[in-house]
Motif scaffolding. Structure first.
Motif, mmCIF file in Angstrom:
data_model
loop_
_atom_site.group_PDB
_atom_site.id
_atom_site.type_symbol
_atom_site.label_atom_id
_atom_site.label_comp_id
_atom_site.label_asym_id
_atom_site.label_seq_id
_atom_site.Cartn_x
_atom_site.Cartn_y
_atom_site.Cartn_z
ATOM 1 N N PRO A 159 0.810 -1.227 0.000
ATOM 2 C CA PRO A 159 0.000 0.000 0.000
ATOM 3 C C PRO A 159 0.840 1.273 0.000
ATOM 4 C CG PRO A 159 -0.845 -1.581 1.593
ATOM 5 C CD PRO A 159 0.464 -2.116 1.121
ATOM 6 N N GLU A 160 1.898 1.317 0.805
ATOM 7 C CA GLU A 160 2.788 2.475 0.847
ATOM 8 C C GLU A 160 4.210 1.989 0.564
ATOM 9 O OE1 GLU A 160 1.955 5.563 1.062
ATOM 10 O OE2 GLU A 160 -0.183 5.150 1.391
ATOM 11 N N PRO A 161 4.903 2.613 -0.386
ATOM 12 C CA PRO A 161 6.242 2.134 -0.744
ATOM 13 C C PRO A 161 7.210 2.166 0.432
ATOM 14 C CG PRO A 161 5.422 3.713 -2.356
ATOM 15 C CD PRO A 161 4.488 3.764 -1.194
ATOM 16 N N SER A 162 8.011 1.128 0.553
ATOM 17 C CA SER A 162 9.050 1.065 1.569
ATOM 18 C C SER A 162 10.415 1.281 0.902
ATOM 19 C CB SER A 162 9.005 -0.282 2.295
ATOM 20 O OG SER A 162 9.176 -1.342 1.367
ATOM 21 N N VAL A 163 11.476 1.165 1.677
ATOM 22 C CA VAL A 163 12.817 1.411 1.158
ATOM 23 C C VAL A 163 13.194 0.362 0.113
ATOM 24 C CG1 VAL A 163 13.940 0.023 2.967
ATOM 25 C CG2 VAL A 163 15.202 1.872 1.862
ATOM 26 N N ARG A 164 13.965 0.794 -0.894
ATOM 27 C CA ARG A 164 14.427 -0.110 -1.953
ATOM 28 C C ARG A 164 15.947 -0.016 -2.060
ATOM 29 N NH1 ARG A 164 9.785 -1.103 -1.487
ATOM 30 N NH2 ARG A 164 8.265 -1.574 -3.127
ATOM 31 N N LEU A 165 16.589 -1.178 -2.140
ATOM 32 C CA LEU A 165 18.035 -1.211 -2.307
ATOM 33 C C LEU A 165 18.451 -0.571 -3.622
ATOM 34 C CD1 LEU A 165 18.685 -4.841 -1.034
ATOM 35 C CD2 LEU A 165 19.218 -2.715 0.170
ATOM 36 N N ALA A 166 17.664 -0.799 -4.682
ATOM 37 C CA ALA A 166 18.006 -0.239 -5.993
ATOM 38 C C ALA A 166 18.040 1.284 -5.953
ATOM 39 C CB ALA A 166 17.010 -0.721 -7.044
ATOM 40 N N VAL A 167 17.118 1.888 -5.213
ATOM 41 C CA VAL A 167 17.065 3.345 -5.132
ATOM 42 C C VAL A 167 18.234 3.871 -4.302
ATOM 43 C CG1 VAL A 167 15.691 5.315 -4.336
ATOM 44 C CG2 VAL A 167 14.567 3.370 -5.450
ATOM 45 N N LEU A 168 18.496 3.233 -3.156
ATOM 46 C CA LEU A 168 19.602 3.675 -2.307
ATOM 47 C C LEU A 168 20.944 3.527 -3.003
ATOM 48 C CD1 LEU A 168 18.579 2.128 1.142
ATOM 49 C CD2 LEU A 168 18.396 4.517 0.445
ATOM 50 N N ASP A 169 21.087 2.468 -3.783
ATOM 51 C CA ASP A 169 22.358 2.149 -4.429
ATOM 52 C C ASP A 169 22.531 2.844 -5.773
ATOM 53 O OD1 ASP A 169 24.785 0.346 -4.793
ATOM 54 O OD2 ASP A 169 23.552 -0.286 -6.499
ATOM 55 N N GLY A 170 21.413 3.261 -6.393
ATOM 56 C CA GLY A 170 21.499 3.851 -7.723
ATOM 57 C C GLY A 170 21.864 2.855 -8.801
ATOM 58 N N LEU A 171 21.600 1.571 -8.532
ATOM 59 C CA LEU A 171 21.862 0.481 -9.489
ATOM 60 C C LEU A 171 23.341 0.349 -9.843
ATOM 61 C CD1 LEU A 171 18.819 0.750 -11.936
ATOM 62 C CD2 LEU A 171 19.124 -0.804 -10.019
ATOM 63 N N GLU A 172 24.207 0.644 -8.889
ATOM 64 C CA GLU A 172 25.640 0.424 -9.110
ATOM 65 C C GLU A 172 25.989 -1.051 -8.942
ATOM 66 O OE1 GLU A 172 28.275 2.301 -10.165
ATOM 67 O OE2 GLU A 172 26.643 3.613 -10.789
ATOM 68 N N ARG A 173 25.502 -1.641 -7.859
ATOM 69 C CA ARG A 173 25.752 -3.069 -7.634
ATOM 70 C C ARG A 173 24.463 -3.824 -7.337
ATOM 71 N NH1 ARG A 173 27.903 0.011 -3.736
ATOM 72 N NH2 ARG A 173 27.189 -0.182 -1.575
ATOM 73 N N VAL A 174 23.333 -3.195 -7.623
ATOM 74 C CA VAL A 174 22.017 -3.826 -7.461
ATOM 75 C C VAL A 174 21.359 -3.949 -8.822
ATOM 76 C CG1 VAL A 174 19.720 -3.615 -6.444
ATOM 77 C CG2 VAL A 174 21.717 -2.943 -5.108
ATOM 78 N N LEU A 175 20.811 -5.112 -9.088
ATOM 79 C CA LEU A 175 19.955 -5.340 -10.255
ATOM 80 C C LEU A 175 18.524 -5.511 -9.772
ATOM 81 C CD1 LEU A 175 22.162 -7.872 -12.232
ATOM 82 C CD2 LEU A 175 21.339 -5.715 -13.165
ATOM 83 N N ARG A 176 17.592 -4.817 -10.404
ATOM 84 C CA ARG A 176 16.174 -4.955 -10.057
ATOM 85 C C ARG A 176 15.498 -5.855 -11.081
ATOM 86 N NH1 ARG A 176 11.989 0.041 -9.137
ATOM 87 N NH2 ARG A 176 12.942 -0.068 -7.071
ATOM 88 N N ILE A 177 14.714 -6.819 -10.599
ATOM 89 C CA ILE A 177 13.894 -7.637 -11.490
ATOM 90 C C ILE A 177 12.456 -7.591 -10.992
ATOM 91 C CG2 ILE A 177 15.832 -9.153 -12.020
ATOM 92 C CD1 ILE A 177 14.512 -11.313 -10.283
ATOM 93 N N GLY A 178 11.526 -7.896 -11.880
ATOM 94 C CA GLY A 178 10.120 -7.922 -11.487
ATOM 95 C C GLY A 178 9.258 -8.443 -12.613
ATOM 96 N N GLY A 179 7.943 -8.400 -12.384
ATOM 97 C CA GLY A 179 6.988 -8.881 -13.373
ATOM 98 C C GLY A 179 5.578 -8.488 -12.981
ATOM 99 N N PHE A 180 4.604 -9.034 -13.676
ATOM 100 C CA PHE A 180 3.209 -8.610 -13.502
ATOM 101 C C PHE A 180 2.252 -9.774 -13.258
ATOM 102 C CE2 PHE A 180 5.513 -5.872 -16.426
ATOM 103 C CZ PHE A 180 5.444 -4.656 -15.764
ATOM 104 N N SER A 181 2.802 -10.977 -13.044
ATOM 105 C CA SER A 181 1.930 -12.146 -12.915
ATOM 106 C C SER A 181 1.105 -12.107 -11.631
ATOM 107 C CB SER A 181 2.755 -13.433 -12.963
ATOM 108 O OG SER A 181 3.694 -13.467 -11.912
ATOM 109 N N LYS A 182 1.561 -11.393 -10.590
ATOM 110 C CA LYS A 182 0.833 -11.380 -9.320
ATOM 111 C C LYS A 182 -0.313 -10.383 -9.304
ATOM 112 C CE LYS A 182 3.936 -14.270 -7.943
ATOM 113 N NZ LYS A 182 3.651 -15.714 -7.995
ATOM 114 N N THR A 183 -0.214 -9.316 -10.104
ATOM 115 C CA THR A 183 -1.242 -8.270 -10.056
ATOM 116 C C THR A 183 -2.105 -8.205 -11.305
ATOM 117 O OG1 THR A 183 0.360 -6.670 -10.897
ATOM 118 C CG2 THR A 183 0.109 -6.813 -8.502
ATOM 119 N N LEU A 184 -1.628 -8.739 -12.437
ATOM 120 C CA LEU A 184 -2.391 -8.652 -13.681
ATOM 121 C C LEU A 184 -2.806 -10.026 -14.199
ATOM 122 C CD1 LEU A 184 -0.607 -5.801 -15.676
ATOM 123 C CD2 LEU A 184 -2.785 -5.731 -14.454
#
Length: 464
Positions: free
Chosen positions: A291-316
């Motif tokens: 409901p309310e966004p929490s902290v994300r490693l990708a945002v804190l790191d700026g994607l220097e050593r973090v890769l973000r993955i995701g998909g839509f199978s759970k909500t769509l």
């Protein structure tokens, strides 16, 4: 005629060990074998034993000597089929991730599935999906006939870039690619960054299908105990000494526990990881259910050593699948080449156009708002249903549809799942999610799949 070595000699054992390593692809065609003296020291045998073992494997056609260079696995070696399920000690069927997944994917008629990883169809935006499918008939011919671009549908990628910008994660187009699913995204990352024998950190408990995927890449999996606010930092710091290449986690609505990463642990985790050759993969599959966004490693790191993955199978829709990877431009370039090599382009233009249509509509945000409220009610109802059985939540999630629960003292949830399966109720016992098998008193419930009274009846019967 020479006498065959006696069964059980040091040479026999060494031959079997090397043969098993070749069969498991820990040593692949063309790989150089360890030096004779090096392997002798490692295995605590004499160099002559290694020479004899290499000679026998050469006679079997598995090795080829090269003058002055050593022994190599022959490229013509006839290897048995790779059996992922056989790559770790045998588990009871009710604790085997493959068996549990297959029971959910191929259920018996009338099966109830409070252990599955998706919501029922009437919880998803069916009307919006049908509308998008009708619009598909009017799409450009290329959507219906052509291969996808290497990085996937540009218009859907632009939508995702805009969504990232709302989180203050500014990405350029060359930092994002689409994949066939979040699981395929993870597989591509493993192909790019891992080699057999590498160490990978995972949450314990954590998403069992990713654990199974890692087994297929023949890596060493190290579980990190999970707390309600993130990984155990002492265990994480100790594990860094083992030189891991990847750490795979969820920040928001962790699977299976439903916990959420705290800002303090997120900052400390990135600080500890700095200076180590570690890449963090942050799985955002459940992010839209928060409901309310929490902290994300990708945002804190700026994607220097973090890769973000995701998909839509759970909500769509789990039927129209599409995933994505966000990361450094050089990594996305290399991952795109891998996707071309393995899939000849991005995900289906038909699937991505349907998802784009739904995401572009204002109705998707309304759907999420309604879904958050409905899930909150379902979680409360599930907690109340389970309480009389002595089953309590480990943590109360901020969102999502998972409830990680603790059973009464002395209760083995594997045995409970086995008994419930006899009643055609498919559960997800804790040790399916635990590489260290430390979750024998825990079970993950899907609160959207618990409305049928037969679920509680089967649980009661299995526990008594």
């Amino acid at each position: 005629m020479p006498t065959a070595p006696r069964p059980g000699t040091k040479t026999d054992r060494l031959v079997r060990s090397l043969r098993d390593r070749i069969a498991a692809r820990a040593l692949g065609p063309g790989d150089r074998m360890p030096s004779i003296r090096g392997l002798a020291a490692q295995m605590q045998v004499s160099p002559s034993t290694v020479v004899e073992a290499y000679d026998r494997l050469t006679a079997e056609g598995l090795l080829q000597p090269r003058r002055g260079a050593g022994f190599f696995v022959t490229r013509a070696a006839q290897l048995p089929p790779l059996r992922v399920a056989a790559m770790e000690p045998t588990r009871p069927r009710d604790l085997d991730p493959f068996w549990v997944s297959r029971q959910s994917l191929d259920p018996q008629p009338g099966a109830l599935q409070p252990g599955c990883g998706w919501m029922p169809g009437d919880w998803l935006p069916e009307a919006a999906m049908r509308s998008a499918l009708r619009a598909l008939a009017r799409a450009e011919t290329s959507v219906l006939t052509d291969y996808a671009p290497a990085r996937g549908c540009p218009r859907l990628r632009r939508l995702l870039l805009a969504r990232c910008a709302e989180e203050h994660l500014a990405l350029t187009p060359d930092q994002l690619m689409l994949t066939a699913s979040a699981s395929q995204a993870m597989d591509l990352i493993c192909r790019l960054l891992l080699r057999p024998g590498d160490t990978v950190l995972v949450d314990d408990p954590g998403y069992f299908n990713f654990h199974a995927l890692l087994r297929s890449h023949q890596v060493r999996v190290v579980g990190l105990p999970r707390t309600p606010e993130g990984p155990d930092l002492a265990a994480f710091e100790a594990a860094l000494a083992q030189g891991p290449r990847l750490y795979l986690t969820n920040s928001a609505l962790h699977n299976p526990t439903g916990g959420t990463l705290s800002p303090q642990i997120a900052q400390r985790l990135l600080t500890l990881a700095a200076g180590h050759p570690l890449t963090i993969v942050e799985d955002e599959t459940f992010a839209d259910l928060e409901p309310e966004p929490s902290v994300r490693l990708a945002v804190l790191d700026g994607l220097e050593r973090v890769l973000r993955i995701g998909g839509f199978s759970k909500t769509l829709s789990a039927s129209v699948r599409c995933g994505y990877i966000a990361g450094r431009a050089d990594w996305i370039e290399a991952l795109t080449d891998l996707q071309v090599a393995t899939s000849f382009g991005g995900p289906s233009p038909v699937a991505t156009e349907v998802l784009r249509q739904v995401l572009a509509q204002g109705g998707y945000r309304r759907h999420l708002a309604q879904l958050h409220r409905r899930l909150a009610r379902a979680r409360r109802q599930a907690v109340a249903q389970l309480a009389p059985l002595g089953i309590t939540p480990w943590v109360l999630p901020r969102g999502g549809f998972y409830l990680w629960t603790r059973f009464p003292e002395g209760c083995d949830t594997g045995e409970v799942a086995r008994a419930a399966a006899a009643r055609n109720v498919i559960l997800a016992p804790g040790n399916v999610f635990s590489p260290g098998r430390t979750a024998g008193r825990f079970m993950r419930f899907n609160v959207t799949q618990m409305s049928d009274p037969a679920v509680l009846s089967a649980l009661h019967g299995a526990m008594t």
